[in-house]
Design a protein around this motif. Sequence first.
Motif, PDB file in Angstrom:
ATOM      1  N   GLN A 171       0.958  -1.047   0.215  1.00 51.32           N
ATOM      2  CA  GLN A 171       0.450   0.443  -0.654  1.00 51.32           C
ATOM      3  C   GLN A 171       0.622   0.745  -0.317  1.00 51.32           C
ATOM      4  O   GLN A 171       0.498   2.886   0.092  1.00 51.32           O
ATOM      5  CB  GLN A 171      -1.134  -0.155   1.203  1.00 51.32           C
ATOM      6  N   LEU A 172       1.307   0.856   0.540  1.00 51.64           N
ATOM      7  CA  LEU A 172       3.052   2.179   0.220  1.00 51.64           C
ATOM      8  C   LEU A 172       3.413   2.436  -0.611  1.00 51.64           C
ATOM      9  O   LEU A 172       5.000   3.095  -0.962  1.00 51.64           O
ATOM     10  CB  LEU A 172       3.700   2.341   2.143  1.00 51.64           C
ATOM     11  N   ASP A 173       3.610   1.704  -1.942  1.00 56.55           N
ATOM     12  CA  ASP A 173       4.641   1.609  -2.679  1.00 56.55           C
ATOM     13  C   ASP A 173       4.354   3.051  -3.698  1.00 56.55           C
ATOM     14  O   ASP A 173       2.792   3.231  -3.613  1.00 56.55           O
ATOM     15  CB  ASP A 173       3.912   0.109  -3.960  1.00 56.55           C
ATOM     16  N   SER A 174       4.715   3.105  -4.490  1.00 55.33           N
ATOM     17  CA  SER A 174       4.676   3.771  -5.475  1.00 55.33           C
ATOM     18  C   SER A 174       3.836   3.949  -6.657  1.00 55.33           C
ATOM     19  O   SER A 174       3.650   2.666  -6.612  1.00 55.33           O
ATOM     20  CB  SER A 174       6.413   4.377  -6.436  1.00 55.33           C
ATOM     21  N   PHE A 175       2.862   5.161  -7.134  1.00 51.63           N
ATOM     22  CA  PHE A 175       1.358   5.029  -7.713  1.00 51.63           C
ATOM     23  C   PHE A 175       0.846   4.453  -7.312  1.00 51.63           C
ATOM     24  O   PHE A 175      -0.344   4.050  -7.710  1.00 51.63           O
ATOM     25  CB  PHE A 175       2.476   3.704  -8.861  1.00 51.63           C
ATOM     26  N   GLY A 181      -0.974   8.110  -5.737  1.00 52.13           N
ATOM     27  CA  GLY A 181      -0.550   8.399  -7.132  1.00 52.13           C
ATOM     28  C   GLY A 181       1.029   8.855  -6.932  1.00 52.13           C
ATOM     29  O   GLY A 181       1.637   8.708  -8.231  1.00 52.13           O
ATOM     30  N   LEU A 182       0.901   9.485  -5.534  1.00 51.43           N
ATOM     31  CA  LEU A 182       2.723  10.258  -5.483  1.00 51.43           C
ATOM     32  C   LEU A 182       3.999   8.851  -5.436  1.00 51.43           C
ATOM     33  O   LEU A 182       4.036   7.257  -5.091  1.00 51.43           O
ATOM     34  CB  LEU A 182       2.242  10.625  -4.730  1.00 51.43           C
ATOM     35  N   GLU A 229       3.317  15.325 -13.580  1.00 52.15           N
ATOM     36  CA  GLU A 229       2.522  14.795 -13.694  1.00 52.15           C
ATOM     37  C   GLU A 229       1.244  14.291 -13.218  1.00 52.15           C
ATOM     38  O   GLU A 229      -0.064  14.242 -13.204  1.00 52.15           O
ATOM     39  CB  GLU A 229       2.247  14.091 -15.576  1.00 52.15           C
ATOM     40  N   LEU A 230       2.123  13.608 -12.417  1.00 50.69           N
ATOM     41  CA  LEU A 230       1.364  12.583 -11.371  1.00 50.69           C
ATOM     42  C   LEU A 230       0.584  12.888 -10.028  1.00 50.69           C
ATOM     43  O   LEU A 230      -0.190  13.762  -9.639  1.00 50.69           O
ATOM     44  CB  LEU A 230       2.470  11.885 -10.329  1.00 50.69           C
ATOM     45  N   ASN A 236      -6.248  16.954  -9.604  1.00 52.38           N
ATOM     46  CA  ASN A 236      -6.960  17.158 -10.359  1.00 52.38           C
ATOM     47  C   ASN A 236      -8.074  15.817  -9.980  1.00 52.38           C
ATOM     48  O   ASN A 236      -9.005  16.882 -10.180  1.00 52.38           O
ATOM     49  CB  ASN A 236      -6.847  16.474 -11.563  1.00 52.38           C
ATOM     50  N   ALA A 237      -7.883  14.883  -9.339  1.00 60.41           N
ATOM     51  CA  ALA A 237      -8.751  14.589  -8.414  1.00 60.41           C
ATOM     52  C   ALA A 237      -9.105  14.551  -7.237  1.00 60.41           C
ATOM     53  O   ALA A 237      -9.683  14.188  -6.276  1.00 60.41           O
ATOM     54  CB  ALA A 237      -8.085  13.162  -8.757  1.00 60.41           C
TER      55      ALA A 237
END
Length: 259
Positions: A171-175, A181-182, A229-230, A236-237
């Motif tokens: 759950q702490l992975d990138s994306f 999503g960071l 962009e992420l 935006n979300a």
Amino acid sequence: MRFDVITLFPELFAPFLISGVTRRAYEAGLVEVRLWNPRDFADGNYRRVDDRPFGGGPGMVMQVEPLSLCLEKIRADRLEAGSPAAPVVLFSPIGEALNHAGVEAWSASSGAVLVCGRYEGLDQRFIDTYVDRQISLGDFVLSGGEVAAMALLDAVARLQPGVLNDEGSHQLDSFNPALDGLLDCPHYTRPEDWRGQRVPAILLSGNHSHIERWRRDQRLALTQRQRPELVQKARNAGQLSAGDEAFLADLLENPEKDA
């Protein structure tokens, strides 16, 4: 779930399936992997599976008939085993880029037939007749689809229950959506001082709320610098707080500032 892999080099997968933490997924049957060599379905003494391209040009092209017979055998085997019908996936530079959302979707699926191309590629008639999806790892070309297949299998396997030592670690992975999503933040362990480089003091403070804020700021800073962009996607979300926005504004005004 079951993944059937069509590959001219099944031996490449042997160490992959018995090594590392993801082997638990394969040993426990959470992710079943079956390997199929199209050469076993080719005619002649040399079991030839490739030929020169019509129209000329360099390289060789994988022939449609051995691939087709191999796939038909896989479908019959899946039917006999009671496995559900599976999409046929080809790893190709023209495919959609594999990302975290895609991996999560595959990890909750019943599997697929993964086709690993070689040489200049596959006869287009096989692609037109059988392939449901094409997947790419990025804007570069590999010598074959095996590395891409292993990447997908590894990413899927580590999301299965009981595979990782800590169930919440992915759950702490990138994306990951849990991080909006960071990209993930930097991590440190012993020793506290390594050749004059000290672990950030806040991580030793025991103040968990401050530590979490520091980690959030680090994720924001790293993502803004490496994958802006992420950050915009999270904005935006509606996933960025007022504190996040204030930190980013300060970072943009002082780009050399240590987060």
